[in-house]
Design a protein around this motif. Structure first.
Motif, PDB file in Angstrom:
ATOM      1  N   LEU A  50       0.816  -1.210   0.000  1.00 12.50           N
ATOM      2  CA  LEU A  50       0.000   0.000   0.000  1.00 12.50           C
ATOM      3  C   LEU A  50       0.854   1.266   0.000  1.00 12.50           C
ATOM      4  O   LEU A  50       0.386   2.338  -0.365  1.00 12.50           O
ATOM      5  N   ASN A  51       2.105   1.143   0.419  1.00 11.43           N
ATOM      6  CA  ASN A  51       3.037   2.264   0.415  1.00 11.43           C
ATOM      7  C   ASN A  51       3.957   2.261  -0.812  1.00 11.43           C
ATOM      8  O   ASN A  51       4.783   3.146  -0.978  1.00 11.43           O
ATOM      9  N   VAL A  80       0.557   8.072   0.881  1.00 10.75           N
ATOM     10  CA  VAL A  80       0.482   7.075   1.955  1.00 10.75           C
ATOM     11  C   VAL A  80       1.745   7.142   2.806  1.00 10.75           C
ATOM     12  O   VAL A  80       2.852   6.974   2.298  1.00 10.75           O
ATOM     13  N   GLY A  81       1.571   7.384   4.096  1.00  9.73           N
ATOM     14  CA  GLY A  81       2.692   7.358   5.021  1.00  9.73           C
ATOM     15  C   GLY A  81       2.699   6.064   5.805  1.00  9.73           C
ATOM     16  O   GLY A  81       1.667   5.650   6.343  1.00  9.73           O
ATOM     17  N   LEU A  82       3.854   5.395   5.857  1.00 11.59           N
ATOM     18  CA  LEU A  82       3.990   4.110   6.547  1.00 11.59           C
ATOM     19  C   LEU A  82       4.864   4.280   7.779  1.00 11.59           C
ATOM     20  O   LEU A  82       6.018   4.707   7.672  1.00 11.59           O
ATOM     21  N   VAL A  83       4.309   3.924   8.950  1.00 10.40           N
ATOM     22  CA  VAL A  83       5.054   3.951  10.203  1.00 10.40           C
ATOM     23  C   VAL A  83       5.445   2.513  10.525  1.00 10.40           C
ATOM     24  O   VAL A  83       4.576   1.660  10.739  1.00 10.40           O
ATOM     25  N   PHE A  84       6.754   2.238  10.566  1.00 11.12           N
ATOM     26  CA  PHE A  84       7.228   0.886  10.805  1.00 11.12           C
ATOM     27  C   PHE A  84       6.996   0.466  12.256  1.00 11.12           C
ATOM     28  O   PHE A  84       6.818   1.298  13.149  1.00 11.12           O
ATOM     29  N   GLN A  85       7.032  -0.846  12.474  1.00 15.22           N
ATOM     30  CA  GLN A  85       6.805  -1.377  13.818  1.00 15.22           C
ATOM     31  C   GLN A  85       7.870  -0.884  14.796  1.00 15.22           C
ATOM     32  O   GLN A  85       7.564  -0.488  15.915  1.00 15.22           O
ATOM     33  N   ASP A  86       9.128  -0.897  14.376  1.00 16.43           N
ATOM     34  CA  ASP A  86      10.232  -0.467  15.237  1.00 16.43           C
ATOM     35  C   ASP A  86      10.631   0.952  14.854  1.00 16.43           C
ATOM     36  O   ASP A  86      11.144   1.175  13.748  1.00 16.43           O
ATOM     37  N   PRO A  87      10.440   1.935  15.740  1.00 18.24           N
ATOM     38  CA  PRO A  87      10.772   3.318  15.383  1.00 18.24           C
ATOM     39  C   PRO A  87      12.254   3.529  15.111  1.00 18.24           C
ATOM     40  O   PRO A  87      12.627   4.476  14.415  1.00 18.24           O
ATOM     41  N   ASP A  88      13.125   2.644  15.624  1.00 21.48           N
ATOM     42  CA  ASP A  88      14.554   2.777  15.351  1.00 21.48           C
ATOM     43  C   ASP A  88      14.874   2.547  13.883  1.00 21.48           C
ATOM     44  O   ASP A  88      15.958   2.924  13.406  1.00 21.48           O
ATOM     45  N   ASP A  89      13.949   1.920  13.137  1.00 17.15           N
ATOM     46  CA  ASP A  89      14.122   1.759  11.691  1.00 17.15           C
ATOM     47  C   ASP A  89      13.778   3.040  10.939  1.00 17.15           C
ATOM     48  O   ASP A  89      14.024   3.141   9.737  1.00 17.15           O
ATOM     49  N   GLN A  90      13.198   4.008  11.636  1.00 22.65           N
ATOM     50  CA  GLN A  90      12.647   5.193  10.984  1.00 22.65           C
ATOM     51  C   GLN A  90      13.193   6.496  11.559  1.00 22.65           C
ATOM     52  O   GLN A  90      13.179   7.517  10.880  1.00 22.65           O
ATOM     53  N   VAL A  91      13.645   6.465  12.799  1.00 20.47           N
ATOM     54  CA  VAL A  91      14.110   7.670  13.489  1.00 20.47           C
ATOM     55  C   VAL A  91      15.620   7.565  13.637  1.00 20.47           C
ATOM     56  O   VAL A  91      16.114   6.761  14.433  1.00 20.47           O
ATOM     57  N   PHE A  92      16.379   8.366  12.874  1.00 18.34           N
ATOM     58  CA  PHE A  92      17.824   8.138  12.817  1.00 18.34           C
ATOM     59  C   PHE A  92      18.658   9.417  12.739  1.00 18.34           C
ATOM     60  O   PHE A  92      19.888   9.357  12.738  1.00 18.34           O
ATOM     61  N   SER A  93      18.058  10.597  12.669  1.00 20.52           N
ATOM     62  CA  SER A  93      18.817  11.834  12.496  1.00 20.52           C
ATOM     63  C   SER A  93      19.391  12.325  13.823  1.00 20.52           C
ATOM     64  O   SER A  93      19.133  11.760  14.892  1.00 20.52           O
TER      65      SER A  93
END
Length: 279
Positions: A50-51, A80-93
């Motif tokens: 879907l993303n 479509v915005g996809l939020v992954f199960q583990d935020p460490d896969d997405q929050v990295f800056s």
């Protein structure tokens, strides 16, 4: 027009595993959808389609009327915005604000617009005061909020979340549930995968159940008290429903599915009792 339309979608991995098999599904604009099923049912694979992270090998997908193909995948990701199960896969800056700015800057927004949408997104998730903190100083629940803010800043029509309640304490789960309701009030279509039938019964207005890559059932939350479907999906009845099932003398036509339905039923029965004794 539906927000999401899948027609006969099939997807197999290279090892031959049939992750999705002939899925046809329509999700209306503004729906709150809970996607349930046992491990290996195909939930994450469906969300990735879907993303635009995956393209169907057979069948077709439309997102807000736009067909999903390789050449439209980047366009789909703006819808479509996809939020992954583990935020460490997405929050990295380096900081929270820099992380939320990543998506809008990739969309080539002007600097003043980036600042506006990112501050608004962080405010919507209650994380604006943490904008200058490094993400590794945040709690798991706070990282989840930042991941959601990063998606919000890109202004998608549809928000998809993979197991948003996983590894959160009860207070964190309540925070995320409140945030999801807020996003719905903003007019977003929300689809999330979950194993929590209690949350699905109290939050969703549409339920989609997968098993072994096939669509087992789709409909309202009444599906969650359909014992045949629940048994096939390796799920269980919501805890409220199980409680009322233990009271057969009530002779209920339909089991309450959540706290609100249970409260309405008990209030009605109390009023009936008061009326009976007042006579």
């Amino acid at each position: 027009m539906n927000a999401i339309e899948l027609t006969n979608v099939t997807y197999k991995y290279q090892d031959g595993f049939n992750a999705l098999n002939n899925i046809t599904l329509m999700i209306p604009i503004g729906a709150k959808v809970a996607l349930l099923g046992p491990n290996g049912a195909g939930k994450s694979t469906l969300l990735h389609h879907l993303n635009g992270l995956k393209i169907p090998q057979e069948g077709s997908i439309k997102i807000m009327g736009t067909p999903l193909m390789k050449k439209t995948a980047s366009q789909i990701r703006q819808k479509v915005g996809l939020v992954f199960q583990d935020p460490d896969d997405q929050v990295f800056s380096g900081t929270v604000l820099e992380d939320v700015e990543f998506g809008p800057r990739n969309l080539k927004m002007a600097d003043d617009e980036v600042d506006e949408v990112c501050r608004a997104a962080l405010g919507n998730v209650g994380m604006l005061e943490h904008k200058d903190r490094p993400p590794y100083h945040l709690s798991y629940g706070q990282k989840k909020r930042v991941a959601i803010a990063g998606i919000l800043a890109m202004r998608p029509d549809i928000i998809i979340l993979d197991e948003p309640m996983s590894y959160l304490d009860p207070a964190g789960q309540d925070d995320v549930a409140g945030l999801l309701n807020g996003l719905h009030y903003m007019g977003k279509t929300i689809l999330l995968s979950t194993h929590d039938v209690n949350f699905a019964a109290s939050w969703a207005d549409m339920v989609v159940i997968l098993k072994d890559g096939e669509l087992l059932a789709t409909g309202g939350i009444d599906l969650l008290v359909n014992e045949e479907i629940i048994r096939k999906a390796n799920l269980h009845l919501p805890i409220i429903s199980r409680l009322f099932k233990m009271l057969p003398d009530l002779e209920l036509e339909t089991l309450p599915k959540n706290e609100q339905e249970a409260a309405r039923y008990l209030y009605r029965r109390l009023n009936e009792q008061e009326s009976k004794y007042s006579l």
